[in-house]
Design an enzyme around this catalytic site. Structure first.
Site, mmCIF file in Angstrom:
data_model
loop_
_atom_site.group_PDB
_atom_site.id
_atom_site.type_symbol
_atom_site.label_atom_id
_atom_site.label_comp_id
_atom_site.label_asym_id
_atom_site.label_seq_id
_atom_site.Cartn_x
_atom_site.Cartn_y
_atom_site.Cartn_z
ATOM 1 N N ASP A 42 11.172 -32.526 -28.475
ATOM 2 C CA ASP A 42 11.943 -31.693 -27.549
ATOM 3 C C ASP A 42 12.666 -30.570 -28.266
ATOM 4 O OD1 ASP A 42 11.124 -33.722 -25.914
ATOM 5 O OD2 ASP A 42 13.117 -34.471 -25.412
ATOM 6 N N ASP A 67 13.426 -25.664 -24.335
ATOM 7 C CA ASP A 67 13.211 -26.885 -25.123
ATOM 8 C C ASP A 67 11.831 -26.738 -25.755
ATOM 9 O OD1 ASP A 67 15.584 -27.934 -24.172
ATOM 10 O OD2 ASP A 67 14.686 -29.704 -23.236
ATOM 11 N N HIS A 83 9.285 -30.319 -19.809
ATOM 12 C CA HIS A 83 8.381 -30.682 -20.903
ATOM 13 C C HIS A 83 6.952 -30.809 -20.369
ATOM 14 C CE1 HIS A 83 12.250 -32.451 -22.827
ATOM 15 N NE2 HIS A 83 12.285 -31.145 -22.678
ATOM 16 N N ASP A 101 4.280 -32.085 -21.756
ATOM 17 C CA ASP A 101 3.355 -33.083 -22.310
ATOM 18 C C ASP A 101 3.169 -34.360 -21.478
ATOM 19 O OD1 ASP A 101 5.939 -33.705 -23.025
ATOM 20 O OD2 ASP A 101 5.538 -34.049 -25.146
ATOM 21 N N CYS A 139 6.190 -37.221 -27.226
ATOM 22 C CA CYS A 139 7.607 -36.819 -27.250
ATOM 23 C C CYS A 139 8.329 -37.358 -28.480
ATOM 24 C CB CYS A 139 8.335 -37.361 -26.027
ATOM 25 S SG CYS A 139 7.726 -36.776 -24.450
HETATM 26 O O1 DAV Z 1 6.815 -36.166 -16.298
HETATM 27 O O2 DAV Z 1 8.680 -37.133 -16.300
HETATM 28 C C1 DAV Z 1 8.862 -36.424 -19.044
HETATM 29 C C2 DAV Z 1 8.869 -35.808 -20.426
HETATM 30 C C3 DAV Z 1 10.202 -35.867 -21.019
HETATM 31 N N1 DAV Z 1 10.250 -35.510 -22.432
HETATM 32 C C4 DAV Z 1 7.895 -36.334 -16.786
HETATM 33 C C5 DAV Z 1 8.281 -35.548 -18.014
#
Ligand code: DAV
Length: 378
Positions: free
Chosen positions: A109, A195, A246, A248, A354
């Site tokens: 992140d 981020d 995010h 990913d 992540c």
């Molecule tokens: O799809 O809930 C979560 C990624 C968080 N670093 C989601 C994204």
């Protein structure tokens, strides 16, 4: 001098040589703040806990993170870990105050490798303002080791109240639906905010998602920084994701020509063209085994953490051990699939991608979109 620099990673899939795996040491609950409204999954009206996570929760996550580190190590990949940090300490700047910080579970992140350059993101939430600190010792090591390593910290936003749009959290679903093409979320557009995990690297081409954690000024800053270095920066949108943060768990490149896509979050119409015109295939992930109601109660992410896989090479990928349908799909796509248990890490905001930051992969900057027509900013 060795062929590749101490920091060298141009995409999400080249053979991995060195990676940072996060740590749950001293992790705290994320505080409620203008950029984040954490809620307990099965009991949204109970106040969200504050302060340090329990010793048991930290141990469970650390055990899984150690399992990932051991797997990577067994494949000959160098694994590095963050420095200890006191996340229970409050933060006070001229612009804001927050009761505690968060954790170092998700280096993805905060930190991103763009070729031979390390970029520290601005971050979008107060509790994460100083989250680069656990990685600074490593950054200095890489930067001291090799004069080819560049290091950039993006401008820190004020994170004052006025930077946020707090009404965002109260918008009823119909309003979110009506506004789904405006791409306005909890962060305003005046300051540079991003981020690192809203980006995905495909050689010369970098995707950036407009989200709750990355605004248009953030993307302009990234374009002005990266275009003179030879990158092409593409903004992408997933209008059906009303709380995007995010990229990913939404759009996951696995090797040249192949992206794992989220069937519930299609790309904005037209944005698929650059992939299709360059011979890329977009393959939908299967429904996750762990549904939204089976996620850990303090987890703020969606069931699509299933897609948050980590590539060790264009043919080797690591997947959460319970996600059998995705493992089967990846095997059918000719990947060798490795699995580790990782469900206890979910409440810290991520899964395998992540919880890592790749510092060095084999390979050089390549153009995987030769038919692309691109208009640089300047
Ligand atoms: O799809 O809930 C979560 C990624 C968080 N670093 C989601 C994204």
């Amino acid at each position: 001098m060795r062929y590749s620099a101490a920091v060298n990673s141009w995409n999400e899939w080249d053979p991995l040589q060195e990676i940072v795996v996060g740590s749950a040491d001293n992790a705290c609950f994320e505080p409620t703040e203008p950029g984040s409204r954490p809620a307990i999954r099965d009991s949204p009206d109970t106040p969200f806990p504050t302060g340090p996570k329990s010793k048991e929760a930290i141990e469970r996550a650390n055990e899984e993170l150690a399992g990932l580190a051991a797997l990577l190590d067994s494949q000959g990949i160098t694994v590095r870990r963050p420095e200890p940090h006191d996340f229970s300490a409050p933060v006070r700047t001229p612009g804001f105050e927050v009761e505690n910080q968060y954790c170092a579970v998700c280096p993805r992140d905060v930190m991103i490798t763009m070729g031979n350059e390390i970029i520290e993101a601005t971050m979008s939430r107060r509790a994460r303002y100083f989250e680069y600190e656990p990685y600074r010792k490593l950054v200095y090591e890489y930067w001291n080791a090799d004069p080819r390593v560049e290091w950039t910290t993006a401008p820190k936003p004020s994170m004052r109240d006025g930077m946020y749009r707090e009404e965002f959290w109260e918008w009823p679903l119909e309003q979110r639906h009506a506004r789904m093409h405006s791409f306005e979320f909890c962060v305003g557009q005046d300051e540079v905010v991003f981020d690192a995990a809203d980006m995905s690297r495909l050689g010369r081409d970098i995707l950036v998602q407009e989200s709750m954690t990355t605004n248009r000024a953030g993307i302009r800053w990234l374009r002005r920084h990266l275009e003179p270095r030879g990158f092409r920066v593409h903004t992408v949108h997933f209008p059906l994701d009303f709380f995007p943060s995010h990229i990913d768990c939404t759009f996951v490149p696995l090797r040249p020509g192949l992206v794992l896509t989220n069937p519930e979050r299609p790309l904005r119409e037209g944005e698929e063209k650059m992939f299709l015109a360059n011979g890329w295939e977009l393959v939908d992930a299967p429904q996750p085994v762990l549904g939204n109601d089976e996620m850990p109660k303090y987890c703020q992410s969606s069931k699509w953490l299933s897609m948050n896989v980590l590539s060790m090479s264009p043919t080797k990928v690591i997947c959460e051990e319970r996600e059998k349908p995705l493992q089967d799909l990846l095997a059918k796509l000719d990947f060798e699939v490795f699995t580790v248990p990782f469900r206890h890490v979910f409440e810290y905001g991520g899964s395998l991608h992540c919880a890592t930051w790749d510092v060095r992969r084999e390979g050089i900057c390549e153009d995987y979109f030769p038919a692309l027509r691109y208009e640089p900013l300047v």
